[in-house]
Design a protein around this motif. Structure first.
Motif, PDB file in Angstrom:
ATOM      1  N   ALA A 148     -22.986  86.774   5.633  1.00 48.75           N
ATOM      2  CA  ALA A 148     -24.339  87.317   5.823  1.00 48.75           C
ATOM      3  C   ALA A 148     -25.348  86.376   5.167  1.00 48.75           C
ATOM      4  CB  ALA A 148     -24.418  88.719   5.236  1.00 48.75           C
TER       5      ALA A 148
ATOM      6  N   ASN B  89     -28.002  85.240   6.109  1.00 48.91           N
ATOM      7  CA  ASN B  89     -29.390  85.657   6.329  1.00 48.91           C
ATOM      8  C   ASN B  89     -29.890  86.599   5.229  1.00 48.91           C
ATOM      9  OD1 ASN B  89     -27.260  86.979   7.828  1.00 48.91           O
ATOM     10  ND2 ASN B  89     -28.758  88.410   8.611  1.00 48.91           N
ATOM     11  N   PHE B  90     -28.970  87.108   4.390  1.00 51.05           N
ATOM     12  CA  PHE B  90     -29.361  87.963   3.266  1.00 51.05           C
ATOM     13  C   PHE B  90     -29.040  87.295   1.928  1.00 51.05           C
ATOM     14  CE2 PHE B  90     -28.430  91.215   6.618  1.00 51.05           C
ATOM     15  CZ  PHE B  90     -29.750  91.584   6.823  1.00 51.05           C
TER      16      PHE B  90
ATOM     17  N   HIS C 192     -22.151  98.075  13.747  1.00 52.12           N
ATOM     18  CA  HIS C 192     -23.311  97.583  12.985  1.00 52.12           C
ATOM     19  C   HIS C 192     -24.338  98.682  12.705  1.00 52.12           C
ATOM     20  CE1 HIS C 192     -26.410  94.883  11.546  1.00 52.12           C
ATOM     21  NE2 HIS C 192     -27.246  95.444  12.386  1.00 52.12           N
TER      22      HIS C 192
ATOM     23  N   GLU D 107     -30.930  88.612  -1.162  1.00 51.99           N
ATOM     24  CA  GLU D 107     -30.517  89.969  -1.558  1.00 51.99           C
ATOM     25  C   GLU D 107     -29.122  89.945  -2.201  1.00 51.99           C
ATOM     26  OE1 GLU D 107     -31.036  92.857   1.614  1.00 51.99           O
ATOM     27  OE2 GLU D 107     -29.709  94.293   0.621  1.00 51.99           O
ATOM     28  N   ILE D 108     -28.223  89.153  -1.643  1.00 52.36           N
ATOM     29  CA  ILE D 108     -26.851  89.081  -2.160  1.00 52.36           C
ATOM     30  C   ILE D 108     -26.824  88.415  -3.540  1.00 52.36           C
ATOM     31  CG2 ILE D 108     -24.543  88.069  -1.742  1.00 52.36           C
ATOM     32  CD1 ILE D 108     -25.139  88.496   1.303  1.00 52.36           C
TER      33      ILE D 108
ATOM     34  N   HIS E 240     -33.228  87.739   9.828  1.00 53.28           N
ATOM     35  CA  HIS E 240     -32.017  87.282  10.507  1.00 53.28           C
ATOM     36  C   HIS E 240     -31.961  85.759  10.656  1.00 53.28           C
ATOM     37  CE1 HIS E 240     -30.198  91.095  10.972  1.00 53.28           C
ATOM     38  NE2 HIS E 240     -31.307  91.611  11.458  1.00 53.28           N
TER      39      HIS E 240
ATOM     40  N   LYS F 189     -21.899  87.389  13.240  1.00 50.31           N
ATOM     41  CA  LYS F 189     -22.066  85.935  13.205  1.00 50.31           C
ATOM     42  C   LYS F 189     -20.808  85.247  12.665  1.00 50.31           C
ATOM     43  CE  LYS F 189     -25.863  86.188  10.638  1.00 50.31           C
ATOM     44  NZ  LYS F 189     -26.211  87.613  10.719  1.00 50.31           N
TER      45      LYS F 189
ATOM     46  N   TYR G  89     -18.422  87.212   2.327  1.00 49.16           N
ATOM     47  CA  TYR G  89     -19.379  88.260   1.972  1.00 49.16           C
ATOM     48  C   TYR G  89     -20.119  88.702   3.229  1.00 49.16           C
ATOM     49  CZ  TYR G  89     -22.087  90.749  -1.589  1.00 49.16           C
ATOM     50  OH  TYR G  89     -22.634  91.724  -2.392  1.00 49.16           O
TER      51      TYR G  89
ATOM     52  N   GLU H 109     -28.310  98.962   6.849  1.00 47.59           N
ATOM     53  CA  GLU H 109     -27.358  98.662   5.767  1.00 47.59           C
ATOM     54  C   GLU H 109     -27.960  97.761   4.681  1.00 47.59           C
ATOM     55  OE1 GLU H 109     -24.020  99.890   4.223  1.00 47.59           O
ATOM     56  OE2 GLU H 109     -24.578 100.479   6.238  1.00 47.59           O
TER      57      GLU H 109
ATOM     58  N   LYS I 150     -27.842  90.811  -6.148  1.00 48.57           N
ATOM     59  CA  LYS I 150     -26.803  91.806  -6.441  1.00 48.57           C
ATOM     60  C   LYS I 150     -25.658  91.194  -7.232  1.00 48.57           C
ATOM     61  CE  LYS I 150     -26.913  94.736  -2.402  1.00 48.57           C
ATOM     62  NZ  LYS I 150     -26.283  94.991  -1.133  1.00 48.57           N
TER      63      LYS I 150
ATOM     64  N   TYR J  19     -19.566 101.815  17.877  1.00 45.85           N
ATOM     65  CA  TYR J  19     -20.360 100.647  17.504  1.00 45.85           C
ATOM     66  C   TYR J  19     -20.499 100.570  15.980  1.00 45.85           C
ATOM     67  CZ  TYR J  19     -23.598  96.847  17.977  1.00 45.85           C
ATOM     68  OH  TYR J  19     -24.175  95.599  17.901  1.00 45.85           O
TER      69      TYR J  19
ATOM     70  N   ASP K  60     -17.615  94.230   2.715  1.00 54.15           N
ATOM     71  CA  ASP K  60     -18.752  94.716   3.500  1.00 54.15           C
ATOM     72  C   ASP K  60     -19.062  96.154   3.110  1.00 54.15           C
ATOM     73  OD1 ASP K  60     -20.132  93.701   6.413  1.00 54.15           O
ATOM     74  OD2 ASP K  60     -20.381  95.803   5.823  1.00 54.15           O
ATOM     75  N   SER K  61     -20.359  96.436   2.967  1.00 55.47           N
ATOM     76  CA  SER K  61     -20.791  97.764   2.522  1.00 55.47           C
ATOM     77  C   SER K  61     -20.783  98.806   3.643  1.00 55.47           C
ATOM     78  CB  SER K  61     -22.194  97.665   1.922  1.00 55.47           C
ATOM     79  OG  SER K  61     -23.071  97.137   2.899  1.00 55.47           O
ATOM     80  N   THR K  62     -20.586  98.378   4.894  1.00 53.27           N
ATOM     81  CA  THR K  62     -20.600  99.334   6.014  1.00 53.27           C
ATOM     82  C   THR K  62     -19.289 100.117   6.030  1.00 53.27           C
ATOM     83  OG1 THR K  62     -21.764  97.577   7.194  1.00 53.27           O
ATOM     84  CG2 THR K  62     -21.144  99.523   8.493  1.00 53.27           C
TER      85      THR K  62
ATOM     86  N   TYR L   9     -22.904  84.713  19.996  1.00 57.08           N
ATOM     87  CA  TYR L   9     -21.685  85.528  20.116  1.00 57.08           C
ATOM     88  C   TYR L   9     -21.895  86.460  21.297  1.00 57.08           C
ATOM     89  CZ  TYR L   9     -24.470  88.574  16.922  1.00 57.08           C
ATOM     90  OH  TYR L   9     -25.450  89.310  16.313  1.00 57.08           O
TER      91      TYR L   9
HETATM   92  P1  JHZ Z   1     -26.160  91.212   9.759  1.00 56.28           P
HETATM   93  C1  JHZ Z   1     -25.562  92.359  13.925  1.00 56.28           C
HETATM   94  O1  JHZ Z   1     -25.131  91.036  13.609  1.00 56.28           O
HETATM   95  C2  JHZ Z   1     -25.245  92.679  15.348  1.00 56.28           C
HETATM   96  P2  JHZ Z   1     -24.566  90.628  12.178  1.00 56.28           P
HETATM   97  C3  JHZ Z   1     -26.373  92.645  16.300  1.00 56.28           C
HETATM   98  N1  JHZ Z   1     -25.884  92.141  17.552  1.00 56.28           N
HETATM   99  C4  JHZ Z   1     -27.522  91.789  15.885  1.00 56.28           C
HETATM  100  O2  JHZ Z   1     -28.244  91.291  16.689  1.00 56.28           O
HETATM  101  C5  JHZ Z   1     -27.793  91.621  14.441  1.00 56.28           C
HETATM  102  O3  JHZ Z   1     -26.952  92.461  13.668  1.00 56.28           O
HETATM  103  C6  JHZ Z   1     -29.201  91.931  14.088  1.00 56.28           C
HETATM  104  C7  JHZ Z   1     -23.183  93.584   5.179  1.00 56.28           C
HETATM  105  N2  JHZ Z   1     -23.846  93.477   3.878  1.00 56.28           N
HETATM  106  O4  JHZ Z   1     -27.298  92.138   9.694  1.00 56.28           O
HETATM  107  C8  JHZ Z   1     -23.775  94.645   6.063  1.00 56.28           C
HETATM  108  C9  JHZ Z   1     -23.100  93.764   2.730  1.00 56.28           C
HETATM  109  O5  JHZ Z   1     -21.913  94.114   2.810  1.00 56.28           O
HETATM  110  O6  JHZ Z   1     -26.336  89.864   9.230  1.00 56.28           O
HETATM  111  C10 JHZ Z   1     -23.503  94.103   7.440  1.00 56.28           C
HETATM  112  O7  JHZ Z   1     -22.223  94.483   7.881  1.00 56.28           O
HETATM  113  N3  JHZ Z   1     -23.711  93.643   1.518  1.00 56.28           N
HETATM  114  C11 JHZ Z   1     -26.927  94.015  16.509  1.00 56.28           C
HETATM  115  O8  JHZ Z   1     -23.370  91.418  11.862  1.00 56.28           O
HETATM  116  C12 JHZ Z   1     -23.523  92.592   7.242  1.00 56.28           C
HETATM  117  O9  JHZ Z   1     -23.328  92.362   5.865  1.00 56.28           O
HETATM  118  C13 JHZ Z   1     -25.021  93.251   1.384  1.00 56.28           C
HETATM  119  O10 JHZ Z   1     -25.513  93.155   0.257  1.00 56.28           O
HETATM  120  O11 JHZ Z   1     -24.415  89.157  12.187  1.00 56.28           O
HETATM  121  C14 JHZ Z   1     -24.848  91.977   7.648  1.00 56.28           C
HETATM  122  O12 JHZ Z   1     -24.904  91.888   9.032  1.00 56.28           O
HETATM  123  C15 JHZ Z   1     -25.757  92.948   2.557  1.00 56.28           C
HETATM  124  C16 JHZ Z   1     -27.176  92.483   2.462  1.00 56.28           C
HETATM  125  C17 JHZ Z   1     -25.131  93.076   3.786  1.00 56.28           C
HETATM  126  O13 JHZ Z   1     -25.808  91.135  11.269  1.00 56.28           O
END
Ligand code: JHZ
Length: 398
Positions: free
Chosen positions: A365, A367-368, A63, A371-372, A235, A310, A305, A67, A375, A61, A330-332, A203
């Protein structure tokens, strides 16, 4: 009765980042038709035919909830709030991911449930007892038998909406709660999806997107009640429910009746509301594709980014591949070096800031965004721009 209102076409499993693009890998990639329905009886919005959870929550998995700084802070805040308000002796988290919430507790104060083996290993290693299983009646019985106690607080974030069988969720929760125990859970809110036109909240993993009206109908059947509710910014718009046994001492707050009235006013209990949303989604698809095509034609380099789940919906629904978007940052760590599901765009590690030759970065992303942007000040300063599709397709230059 389930009535379909949105067809997001052929979609892959969002967690299935590809390690290579050889013939065998591509042949084995799993696709399904992402159709979304509204149940006219219980007002629940769900995927018409959910994917088998065993295909999704594997030992690979990707996510990681911790992160982003935004989410680390949000989980710390909710921890403090819940401890202060409910003073639980024993707590349980359903869907603990990499432990972003439970890390706030002492090891003997909380038990965790996380079906993805790679994630459960992380928190077990940290010393938090984590059951690597799906939440069910059977597991609830096993846990209470082993520990010989029930829970004053059960918490869950971005997990309950992932479980097809909600009846079992609530029956197992009712069984596991102490007499006055509380179940607090948060997930994306359908009111925000409609407002933000964020169709990418649909999704494979988001089997349901909740409204207050839908959850109140379901909990009622399990001898439970909603005694408080909050709308959150996390989110891109989430809802936090506070649920307890009907016989509990918890008093129902005004916020509950207020939200009920708002949802009725916004007609969240009517099929037509969702049907209208689906027309807005079709327009969003056209607008985004047109914009990316135009920029590309003008020689601009576009990246994305955040390799979010999503954005897998967006790319596959709008037919956006690596001819339009060159790569995703992606930072992951365990997403890097892989390819996005379905459209196979390469995922790379972020540098200190977005490369100078990049003109536009699509906000996978979104929703961030705050934060982005913080940065990537340098990128914006040098004339770089972001693209978003929420609430409508637009370019962000500041
Ligand atoms: P993020 C996931 O969905 C899957 P995703 C899941 N089903 C769910 O419900 C939600 O989360 C909550 C990256 N990032 O949280 C990190 C950067 O690279 O919107 C993450 O891979 N740099 C459990 O994937 C991704 O973006 C950054 O500066 O739609 C964000 O994923 C930041 C802030 C994030 O959830």
């Amino acid at each position: 009765m389930k009535k379909k209102f949105l067809n997001l076409l052929k979609q892959p499993i969002t967690n299935s980042y590809l390690t290579n693009l050889n013939k065998k890998t591509l042949r084995n990639e799993y696709f399904y038709n992402l159709l979304v329905s509204f149940d006219t009886k219980n007002f629940l919005v769900s995927i018409t035919k959910p994917v088998d959870p065993k295909k999704q929550y594997t030992n690979k998995y990707a996510h990681r909830a911790s992160e982003s700084q935004t989410m680390r802070d949000a989980f710390k805040d909710v921890y403090s709030k819940l401890i202060k308000r409910f003073k639980p002796n024993q707590s349980l988290e359903i869907g603990s991911n990499d432990g972003v919430f439970i890390r706030n507790f002492k090891k003997n104060e909380i038990t965790a449930v996380e079906p993805c083996l790679n994630l459960a290993k992380i928190t077990n290693r940290l010393g938090y007892k984590t059951y690597p299983e799906f939440w069910s009646n059977k597991l609830a019985k096993k846990i209470t038998k082993f520990h010989n106690f029930k829970f004053d607080l059960i918490f869950s974030a971005n997990t309950i909406s992932h479980i097809p069988n909600l009846k079992e969720v609530f029956s197992a929760v009712n069984f596991s709660l102490t007499k006055n125990g509380v179940f607090v859970f948060e997930d994306p809110y359908i009111g925000s999806v409609l407002k933000m036109n964020s169709y990418d909240q649909f999704y494979d993993e988001h089997v349901h997107v909740f409204s207050f009206l839908a959850i109140s109908k379901i909990v009622e059947k399990h001898d439970l009640k909603i005694f408080d509710v909050e709308l959150l910014e996390t989110h891109g718009g989430s809802i936090r429910f506070y649920v307890c046994k009907k016989s509990s001492v918890q008093k129902v707050t005004k916020r509950v009746t207020n939200l009920k009235n708002i949802e009725k006013k916004k007609r969240l209990d009517k099929y037509i509301t969702y049907k209208k949303f689906s027309s807005r989604v079709k327009k969003s698809k056209k607008d985004l594709f047109k914009l990316l095509k135009k920029l590309k034609k003008n020689g601009k380099k576009i990246i994305s980014y955040g390799a979010t789940y999503k954005s897998t919906t967006v790319f596959n629904y709008c037919n956006i591949n690596n001819k339009l978007i060159e790569y995703v940052i992606d930072s992951t760590i365990n997403k890097q070096g892989k390819f996005t599901p379905g459209q196979h765009i390469p995922i790379v590690a972020p540098g200190k800031s977005i490369n100078k030759d990049v003109g536009y970065a699509f906000l996978g992303a979104w929703n961030f965004t705050k934060e982005i942007k913080k940065k990537e000040k340098k990128f914006l300063k040098l004339g770089g721009k972001f693209i978003t599709h929420v609430p409508k397709v637009k370019i962000i230059s500041k």
